[in-house]
Design an enzyme around this catalytic site. Structure first.
Site, PDB file in Angstrom:
ATOM      1  N   LYS A  80      65.237  62.697  54.365  1.00  0.00           N
ATOM      2  CA  LYS A  80      64.232  61.802  53.839  1.00  0.00           C
ATOM      3  C   LYS A  80      64.068  62.444  52.217  1.00  0.00           C
ATOM      4  O   LYS A  80      64.121  61.579  51.342  1.00  0.00           O
ATOM      5  CB  LYS A  80      62.790  61.918  54.523  1.00  0.00           C
ATOM      6  CG  LYS A  80      62.740  61.421  55.754  1.00  0.00           C
ATOM      7  CD  LYS A  80      61.384  61.738  56.632  1.00  0.00           C
ATOM      8  CE  LYS A  80      60.817  62.858  56.419  1.00  0.00           C
ATOM      9  NZ  LYS A  80      61.566  63.945  57.388  1.00  0.00           N
TER      10      LYS A  80
ATOM     11  N   ARG B 248      52.746  59.523  58.650  1.00  0.00           N
ATOM     12  CA  ARG B 248      53.110  60.209  59.633  1.00  0.00           C
ATOM     13  C   ARG B 248      52.500  59.836  60.967  1.00  0.00           C
ATOM     14  O   ARG B 248      52.777  60.380  62.016  1.00  0.00           O
ATOM     15  CB  ARG B 248      53.191  61.717  59.327  1.00  0.00           C
ATOM     16  CG  ARG B 248      54.791  62.200  59.494  1.00  0.00           C
ATOM     17  CD  ARG B 248      54.227  63.866  59.056  1.00  0.00           C
ATOM     18  NE  ARG B 248      55.419  64.902  59.133  1.00  0.00           N
ATOM     19  CZ  ARG B 248      56.007  65.156  58.023  1.00  0.00           C
ATOM     20  NH1 ARG B 248      56.046  64.614  57.098  1.00  0.00           N
ATOM     21  NH2 ARG B 248      56.866  65.961  58.398  1.00  0.00           N
TER      22      ARG B 248
ATOM     23  N   ARG C 271      69.661  74.620  55.537  1.00  0.00           N
ATOM     24  CA  ARG C 271      69.186  74.036  54.398  1.00  0.00           C
ATOM     25  C   ARG C 271      68.379  75.261  53.429  1.00  0.00           C
ATOM     26  O   ARG C 271      67.828  76.149  54.062  1.00  0.00           O
ATOM     27  CB  ARG C 271      67.806  73.306  54.592  1.00  0.00           C
ATOM     28  CG  ARG C 271      67.116  72.806  53.548  1.00  0.00           C
ATOM     29  CD  ARG C 271      66.154  71.727  53.886  1.00  0.00           C
ATOM     30  NE  ARG C 271      65.226  72.040  54.686  1.00  0.00           N
ATOM     31  CZ  ARG C 271      64.256  71.200  55.262  1.00  0.00           C
ATOM     32  NH1 ARG C 271      64.392  69.876  54.601  1.00  0.00           N
ATOM     33  NH2 ARG C 271      63.388  71.519  56.163  1.00  0.00           N
TER      34      ARG C 271
ATOM     35  N   ARG D  58      63.068  77.886  54.539  1.00  0.00           N
ATOM     36  CA  ARG D  58      61.481  77.256  54.619  1.00  0.00           C
ATOM     37  C   ARG D  58      61.248  77.902  56.054  1.00  0.00           C
ATOM     38  O   ARG D  58      61.984  78.157  57.034  1.00  0.00           O
ATOM     39  CB  ARG D  58      61.387  75.901  54.735  1.00  0.00           C
ATOM     40  CG  ARG D  58      61.110  75.025  53.616  1.00  0.00           C
ATOM     41  CD  ARG D  58      61.064  73.631  53.453  1.00  0.00           C
ATOM     42  NE  ARG D  58      60.502  72.994  54.762  1.00  0.00           N
ATOM     43  CZ  ARG D  58      60.400  71.658  54.902  1.00  0.00           C
ATOM     44  NH1 ARG D  58      60.869  70.817  53.946  1.00  0.00           N
ATOM     45  NH2 ARG D  58      59.727  71.328  55.969  1.00  0.00           N
TER      46      ARG D  58
HETATM   47  P1  AP5 Z   1      66.383  67.006  53.917  1.00  0.00           P
HETATM   48  O1  AP5 Z   1      66.705  65.683  52.843  1.00  0.00           O
HETATM   49  O2  AP5 Z   1      65.541  68.163  53.309  1.00  0.00           O
HETATM   50  O3  AP5 Z   1      65.413  66.485  55.063  1.00  0.00           O
HETATM   51  P2  AP5 Z   1      64.120  65.789  55.280  1.00  0.00           P
HETATM   52  O4  AP5 Z   1      64.207  64.492  56.330  1.00  0.00           O
HETATM   53  O5  AP5 Z   1      63.356  65.622  54.077  1.00  0.00           O
HETATM   54  O6  AP5 Z   1      63.609  66.753  56.240  1.00  0.00           O
HETATM   55  P3  AP5 Z   1      62.252  67.687  56.217  1.00  0.00           P
HETATM   56  O7  AP5 Z   1      62.371  68.967  57.056  1.00  0.00           O
HETATM   57  O8  AP5 Z   1      61.670  68.172  54.913  1.00  0.00           O
HETATM   58  O9  AP5 Z   1      61.220  66.943  56.892  1.00  0.00           O
HETATM   59  P4  AP5 Z   1      59.875  66.978  57.526  1.00  0.00           P
HETATM   60  O10 AP5 Z   1      59.392  65.721  57.539  1.00  0.00           O
HETATM   61  O11 AP5 Z   1      60.142  68.076  58.906  1.00  0.00           O
HETATM   62  O12 AP5 Z   1      59.352  68.206  56.451  1.00  0.00           O
HETATM   63  P5  AP5 Z   1      57.964  67.861  55.470  1.00  0.00           P
HETATM   64  O13 AP5 Z   1      58.178  68.863  54.274  1.00  0.00           O
HETATM   65  O14 AP5 Z   1      57.957  66.536  55.430  1.00  0.00           O
HETATM   66  O15 AP5 Z   1      67.560  67.436  54.561  1.00  0.00           O
HETATM   67  C1  AP5 Z   1      67.979  68.459  55.179  1.00  0.00           C
HETATM   68  C2  AP5 Z   1      69.031  68.983  55.147  1.00  0.00           C
HETATM   69  O16 AP5 Z   1      70.232  68.195  55.451  1.00  0.00           O
HETATM   70  C3  AP5 Z   1      69.381  69.577  53.852  1.00  0.00           C
HETATM   71  O17 AP5 Z   1      69.902  70.663  53.673  1.00  0.00           O
HETATM   72  C4  AP5 Z   1      70.222  68.486  53.268  1.00  0.00           C
HETATM   73  O18 AP5 Z   1      71.159  69.008  52.066  1.00  0.00           O
HETATM   74  C5  AP5 Z   1      71.190  68.103  54.292  1.00  0.00           C
HETATM   75  N1  AP5 Z   1      71.400  66.645  54.498  1.00  0.00           N
HETATM   76  C6  AP5 Z   1      70.759  65.508  54.057  1.00  0.00           C
HETATM   77  N2  AP5 Z   1      71.315  64.363  54.273  1.00  0.00           N
HETATM   78  C7  AP5 Z   1      72.498  64.839  54.779  1.00  0.00           C
HETATM   79  C8  AP5 Z   1      73.711  64.182  55.352  1.00  0.00           C
HETATM   80  N3  AP5 Z   1      73.665  62.648  55.002  1.00  0.00           N
HETATM   81  N4  AP5 Z   1      74.702  64.558  55.813  1.00  0.00           N
HETATM   82  C9  AP5 Z   1      74.810  66.207  55.623  1.00  0.00           C
HETATM   83  N5  AP5 Z   1      73.587  66.961  55.163  1.00  0.00           N
HETATM   84  C10 AP5 Z   1      72.621  66.074  54.793  1.00  0.00           C
HETATM   85  O19 AP5 Z   1      56.666  68.693  56.282  1.00  0.00           O
HETATM   86  C11 AP5 Z   1      56.607  69.747  56.529  1.00  0.00           C
HETATM   87  C12 AP5 Z   1      55.177  70.004  57.334  1.00  0.00           C
HETATM   88  O20 AP5 Z   1      54.180  69.680  56.551  1.00  0.00           O
HETATM   89  C13 AP5 Z   1      54.985  69.014  58.561  1.00  0.00           C
HETATM   90  O21 AP5 Z   1      55.623  69.834  59.687  1.00  0.00           O
HETATM   91  C14 AP5 Z   1      53.454  68.987  58.719  1.00  0.00           C
HETATM   92  O22 AP5 Z   1      53.051  70.305  59.148  1.00  0.00           O
HETATM   93  C15 AP5 Z   1      53.114  68.968  57.087  1.00  0.00           C
HETATM   94  N6  AP5 Z   1      53.032  67.450  56.912  1.00  0.00           N
HETATM   95  C16 AP5 Z   1      53.811  67.112  55.936  1.00  0.00           C
HETATM   96  N7  AP5 Z   1      53.435  65.650  55.600  1.00  0.00           N
HETATM   97  C17 AP5 Z   1      52.548  65.466  56.610  1.00  0.00           C
HETATM   98  C18 AP5 Z   1      51.761  64.276  56.752  1.00  0.00           C
HETATM   99  N8  AP5 Z   1      51.919  63.010  56.336  1.00  0.00           N
HETATM  100  N9  AP5 Z   1      50.810  64.380  57.998  1.00  0.00           N
HETATM  101  C19 AP5 Z   1      50.470  65.719  58.556  1.00  0.00           C
HETATM  102  N10 AP5 Z   1      51.287  66.758  58.204  1.00  0.00           N
HETATM  103  C20 AP5 Z   1      52.087  66.638  57.191  1.00  0.00           C
HETATM  104 MG    MG Z   2      61.722  66.816  53.227  1.00  0.00          MG
END
Ligand code: AP5
Ligand code: MG
Length: 215
Positions: A13, A88, A127, A160
């Site tokens: 994402k 979410r 990552r 992270r």
């Molecule tokens: P990346 O693009 O970083 O993946 P992502 O989908 O953004 O994954 P996240 O781990 O950031 O998602 P998340 O939803 O768990 O975390 P968030 O920060 O939102 O890609 C991942 C890796 O793969 C990278 O190394 C990249 O280079 C590689 N890659 C990408 N595409 C590729 C491809 N096609 N092929 C190969 N490699 C590839 O949330 C964190 C925490 O915050 C949550 O757990 C929660 O506690 C809180 N939080 C955030 N938002 C909310 C919300 N709306 N409500 C409640 N709590 C929330």
């Molecule tokens: Mg992310």
């Protein structure tokens, strides 16, 4: 354009939202990044969020919605926004719809990126993220030019705290229980665009641009 990026942890994402934001010239608003920035500043919001993030649980809706609402009210979002990681929950999706409606706006598409669970865990354990600008790297599929340094700002790269396998598994579980109902929600709204995240970062971006008919 107002776009929502939907998908499990590690689906790509943030990676795809960054590329789309550059292409469309609109801000990339990632709820996870906002929480991590708040934590870096040691604000009350950051400290509240930390206890949930460390366990891979969702931060409560009212806290998250208020934070995103405040961000969307800024003028740089007037011409559109790419939301990453928000909404979410069904409650967050309802709040977003009302919020945009009040500003005379709508969501144009919800881009759902998916990948198999083993691939998600593999991606997240390799990552690295920039501590300064939150740029995303992968030591296997998308390494920085210089080990441990961000290509964009020269900041330090780190892993992270929630990317350890046990927390990743819980994040995936939480995603399945609380976030995956949004797939049907956006399908029913006629906004769902499903993209398989196979074939590398550039190929996935190409598939998204084609699906949105962006040239
Ligand atoms: P990346 O693009 O970083 O993946 P992502 O989908 O953004 O994954 P996240 O781990 O950031 O998602 P998340 O939803 O768990 O975390 P968030 O920060 O939102 O890609 C991942 C890796 O793969 C990278 O190394 C990249 O280079 C590689 N890659 C990408 N595409 C590729 C491809 N096609 N092929 C190969 N490699 C590839 O949330 C964190 C925490 O915050 C949550 O757990 C929660 O506690 C809180 N939080 C955030 N938002 C909310 C919300 N709306 N409500 C409640 N709590 C929330
Ligand atoms: Mg992310």
């Amino acid at each position: 354009m107002n776009l929502v990026m939907l998908g499990p942890p590690g689906a790509g994402k943030g990676t795809q939202a960054t590329l789309l934001a550059e292409k469309l010239g609109i801000p990339h608003v990632a709820s996870g990044d906002l929480f991590r920035e708040a934590l870096k500043e040691q604000t009350g919001l950051g400290l509240t969020a930390q206890s949930y993030m460390d366990r891979g649980e969702l931060v409560p809706d009212e806290v998250t919605i208020a934070m995103v609402e405040e961000r969307l009210a800024r003028s740089d979002c007037d011409g559109g926004v790419i939301l990453d990681g928000f909404p979410r929950t069904i409650e967050q999706a309802g709040a977003l719809k009302r919020l945009l409606h009040d500003q005379g706006k709508v969501i144009d598409a919800a881009i759902f990126i998916d990948a198999a669970e083993d691939e998600l865990v593999r991606r997240l354990s390799s990552r690295w993220t920039c501590r300064n600008c939150q740029a995303i790297y992968n030591v296997i599929s998308n390494p920085p030019s210089e080990e441990g340094r961000c290509d964009i700002c020269g900041g330090e790269l780190y892993q992270r705290a929630d990317d350890v396998p046990e927390t990743v598994r819980n994040r995936i579980r939480v995603y399945r229980q609380q976030t995956s109902p949004l797939i049907d929600y956006y399908r029913d709204e006629g906004l769902l665009v499903t993209i398989k995240s196979e074939g590398g970062i550039e190929r996935v971006q190409q598939k998204i641009l084609e699906a949105l008919q962006i040239t």
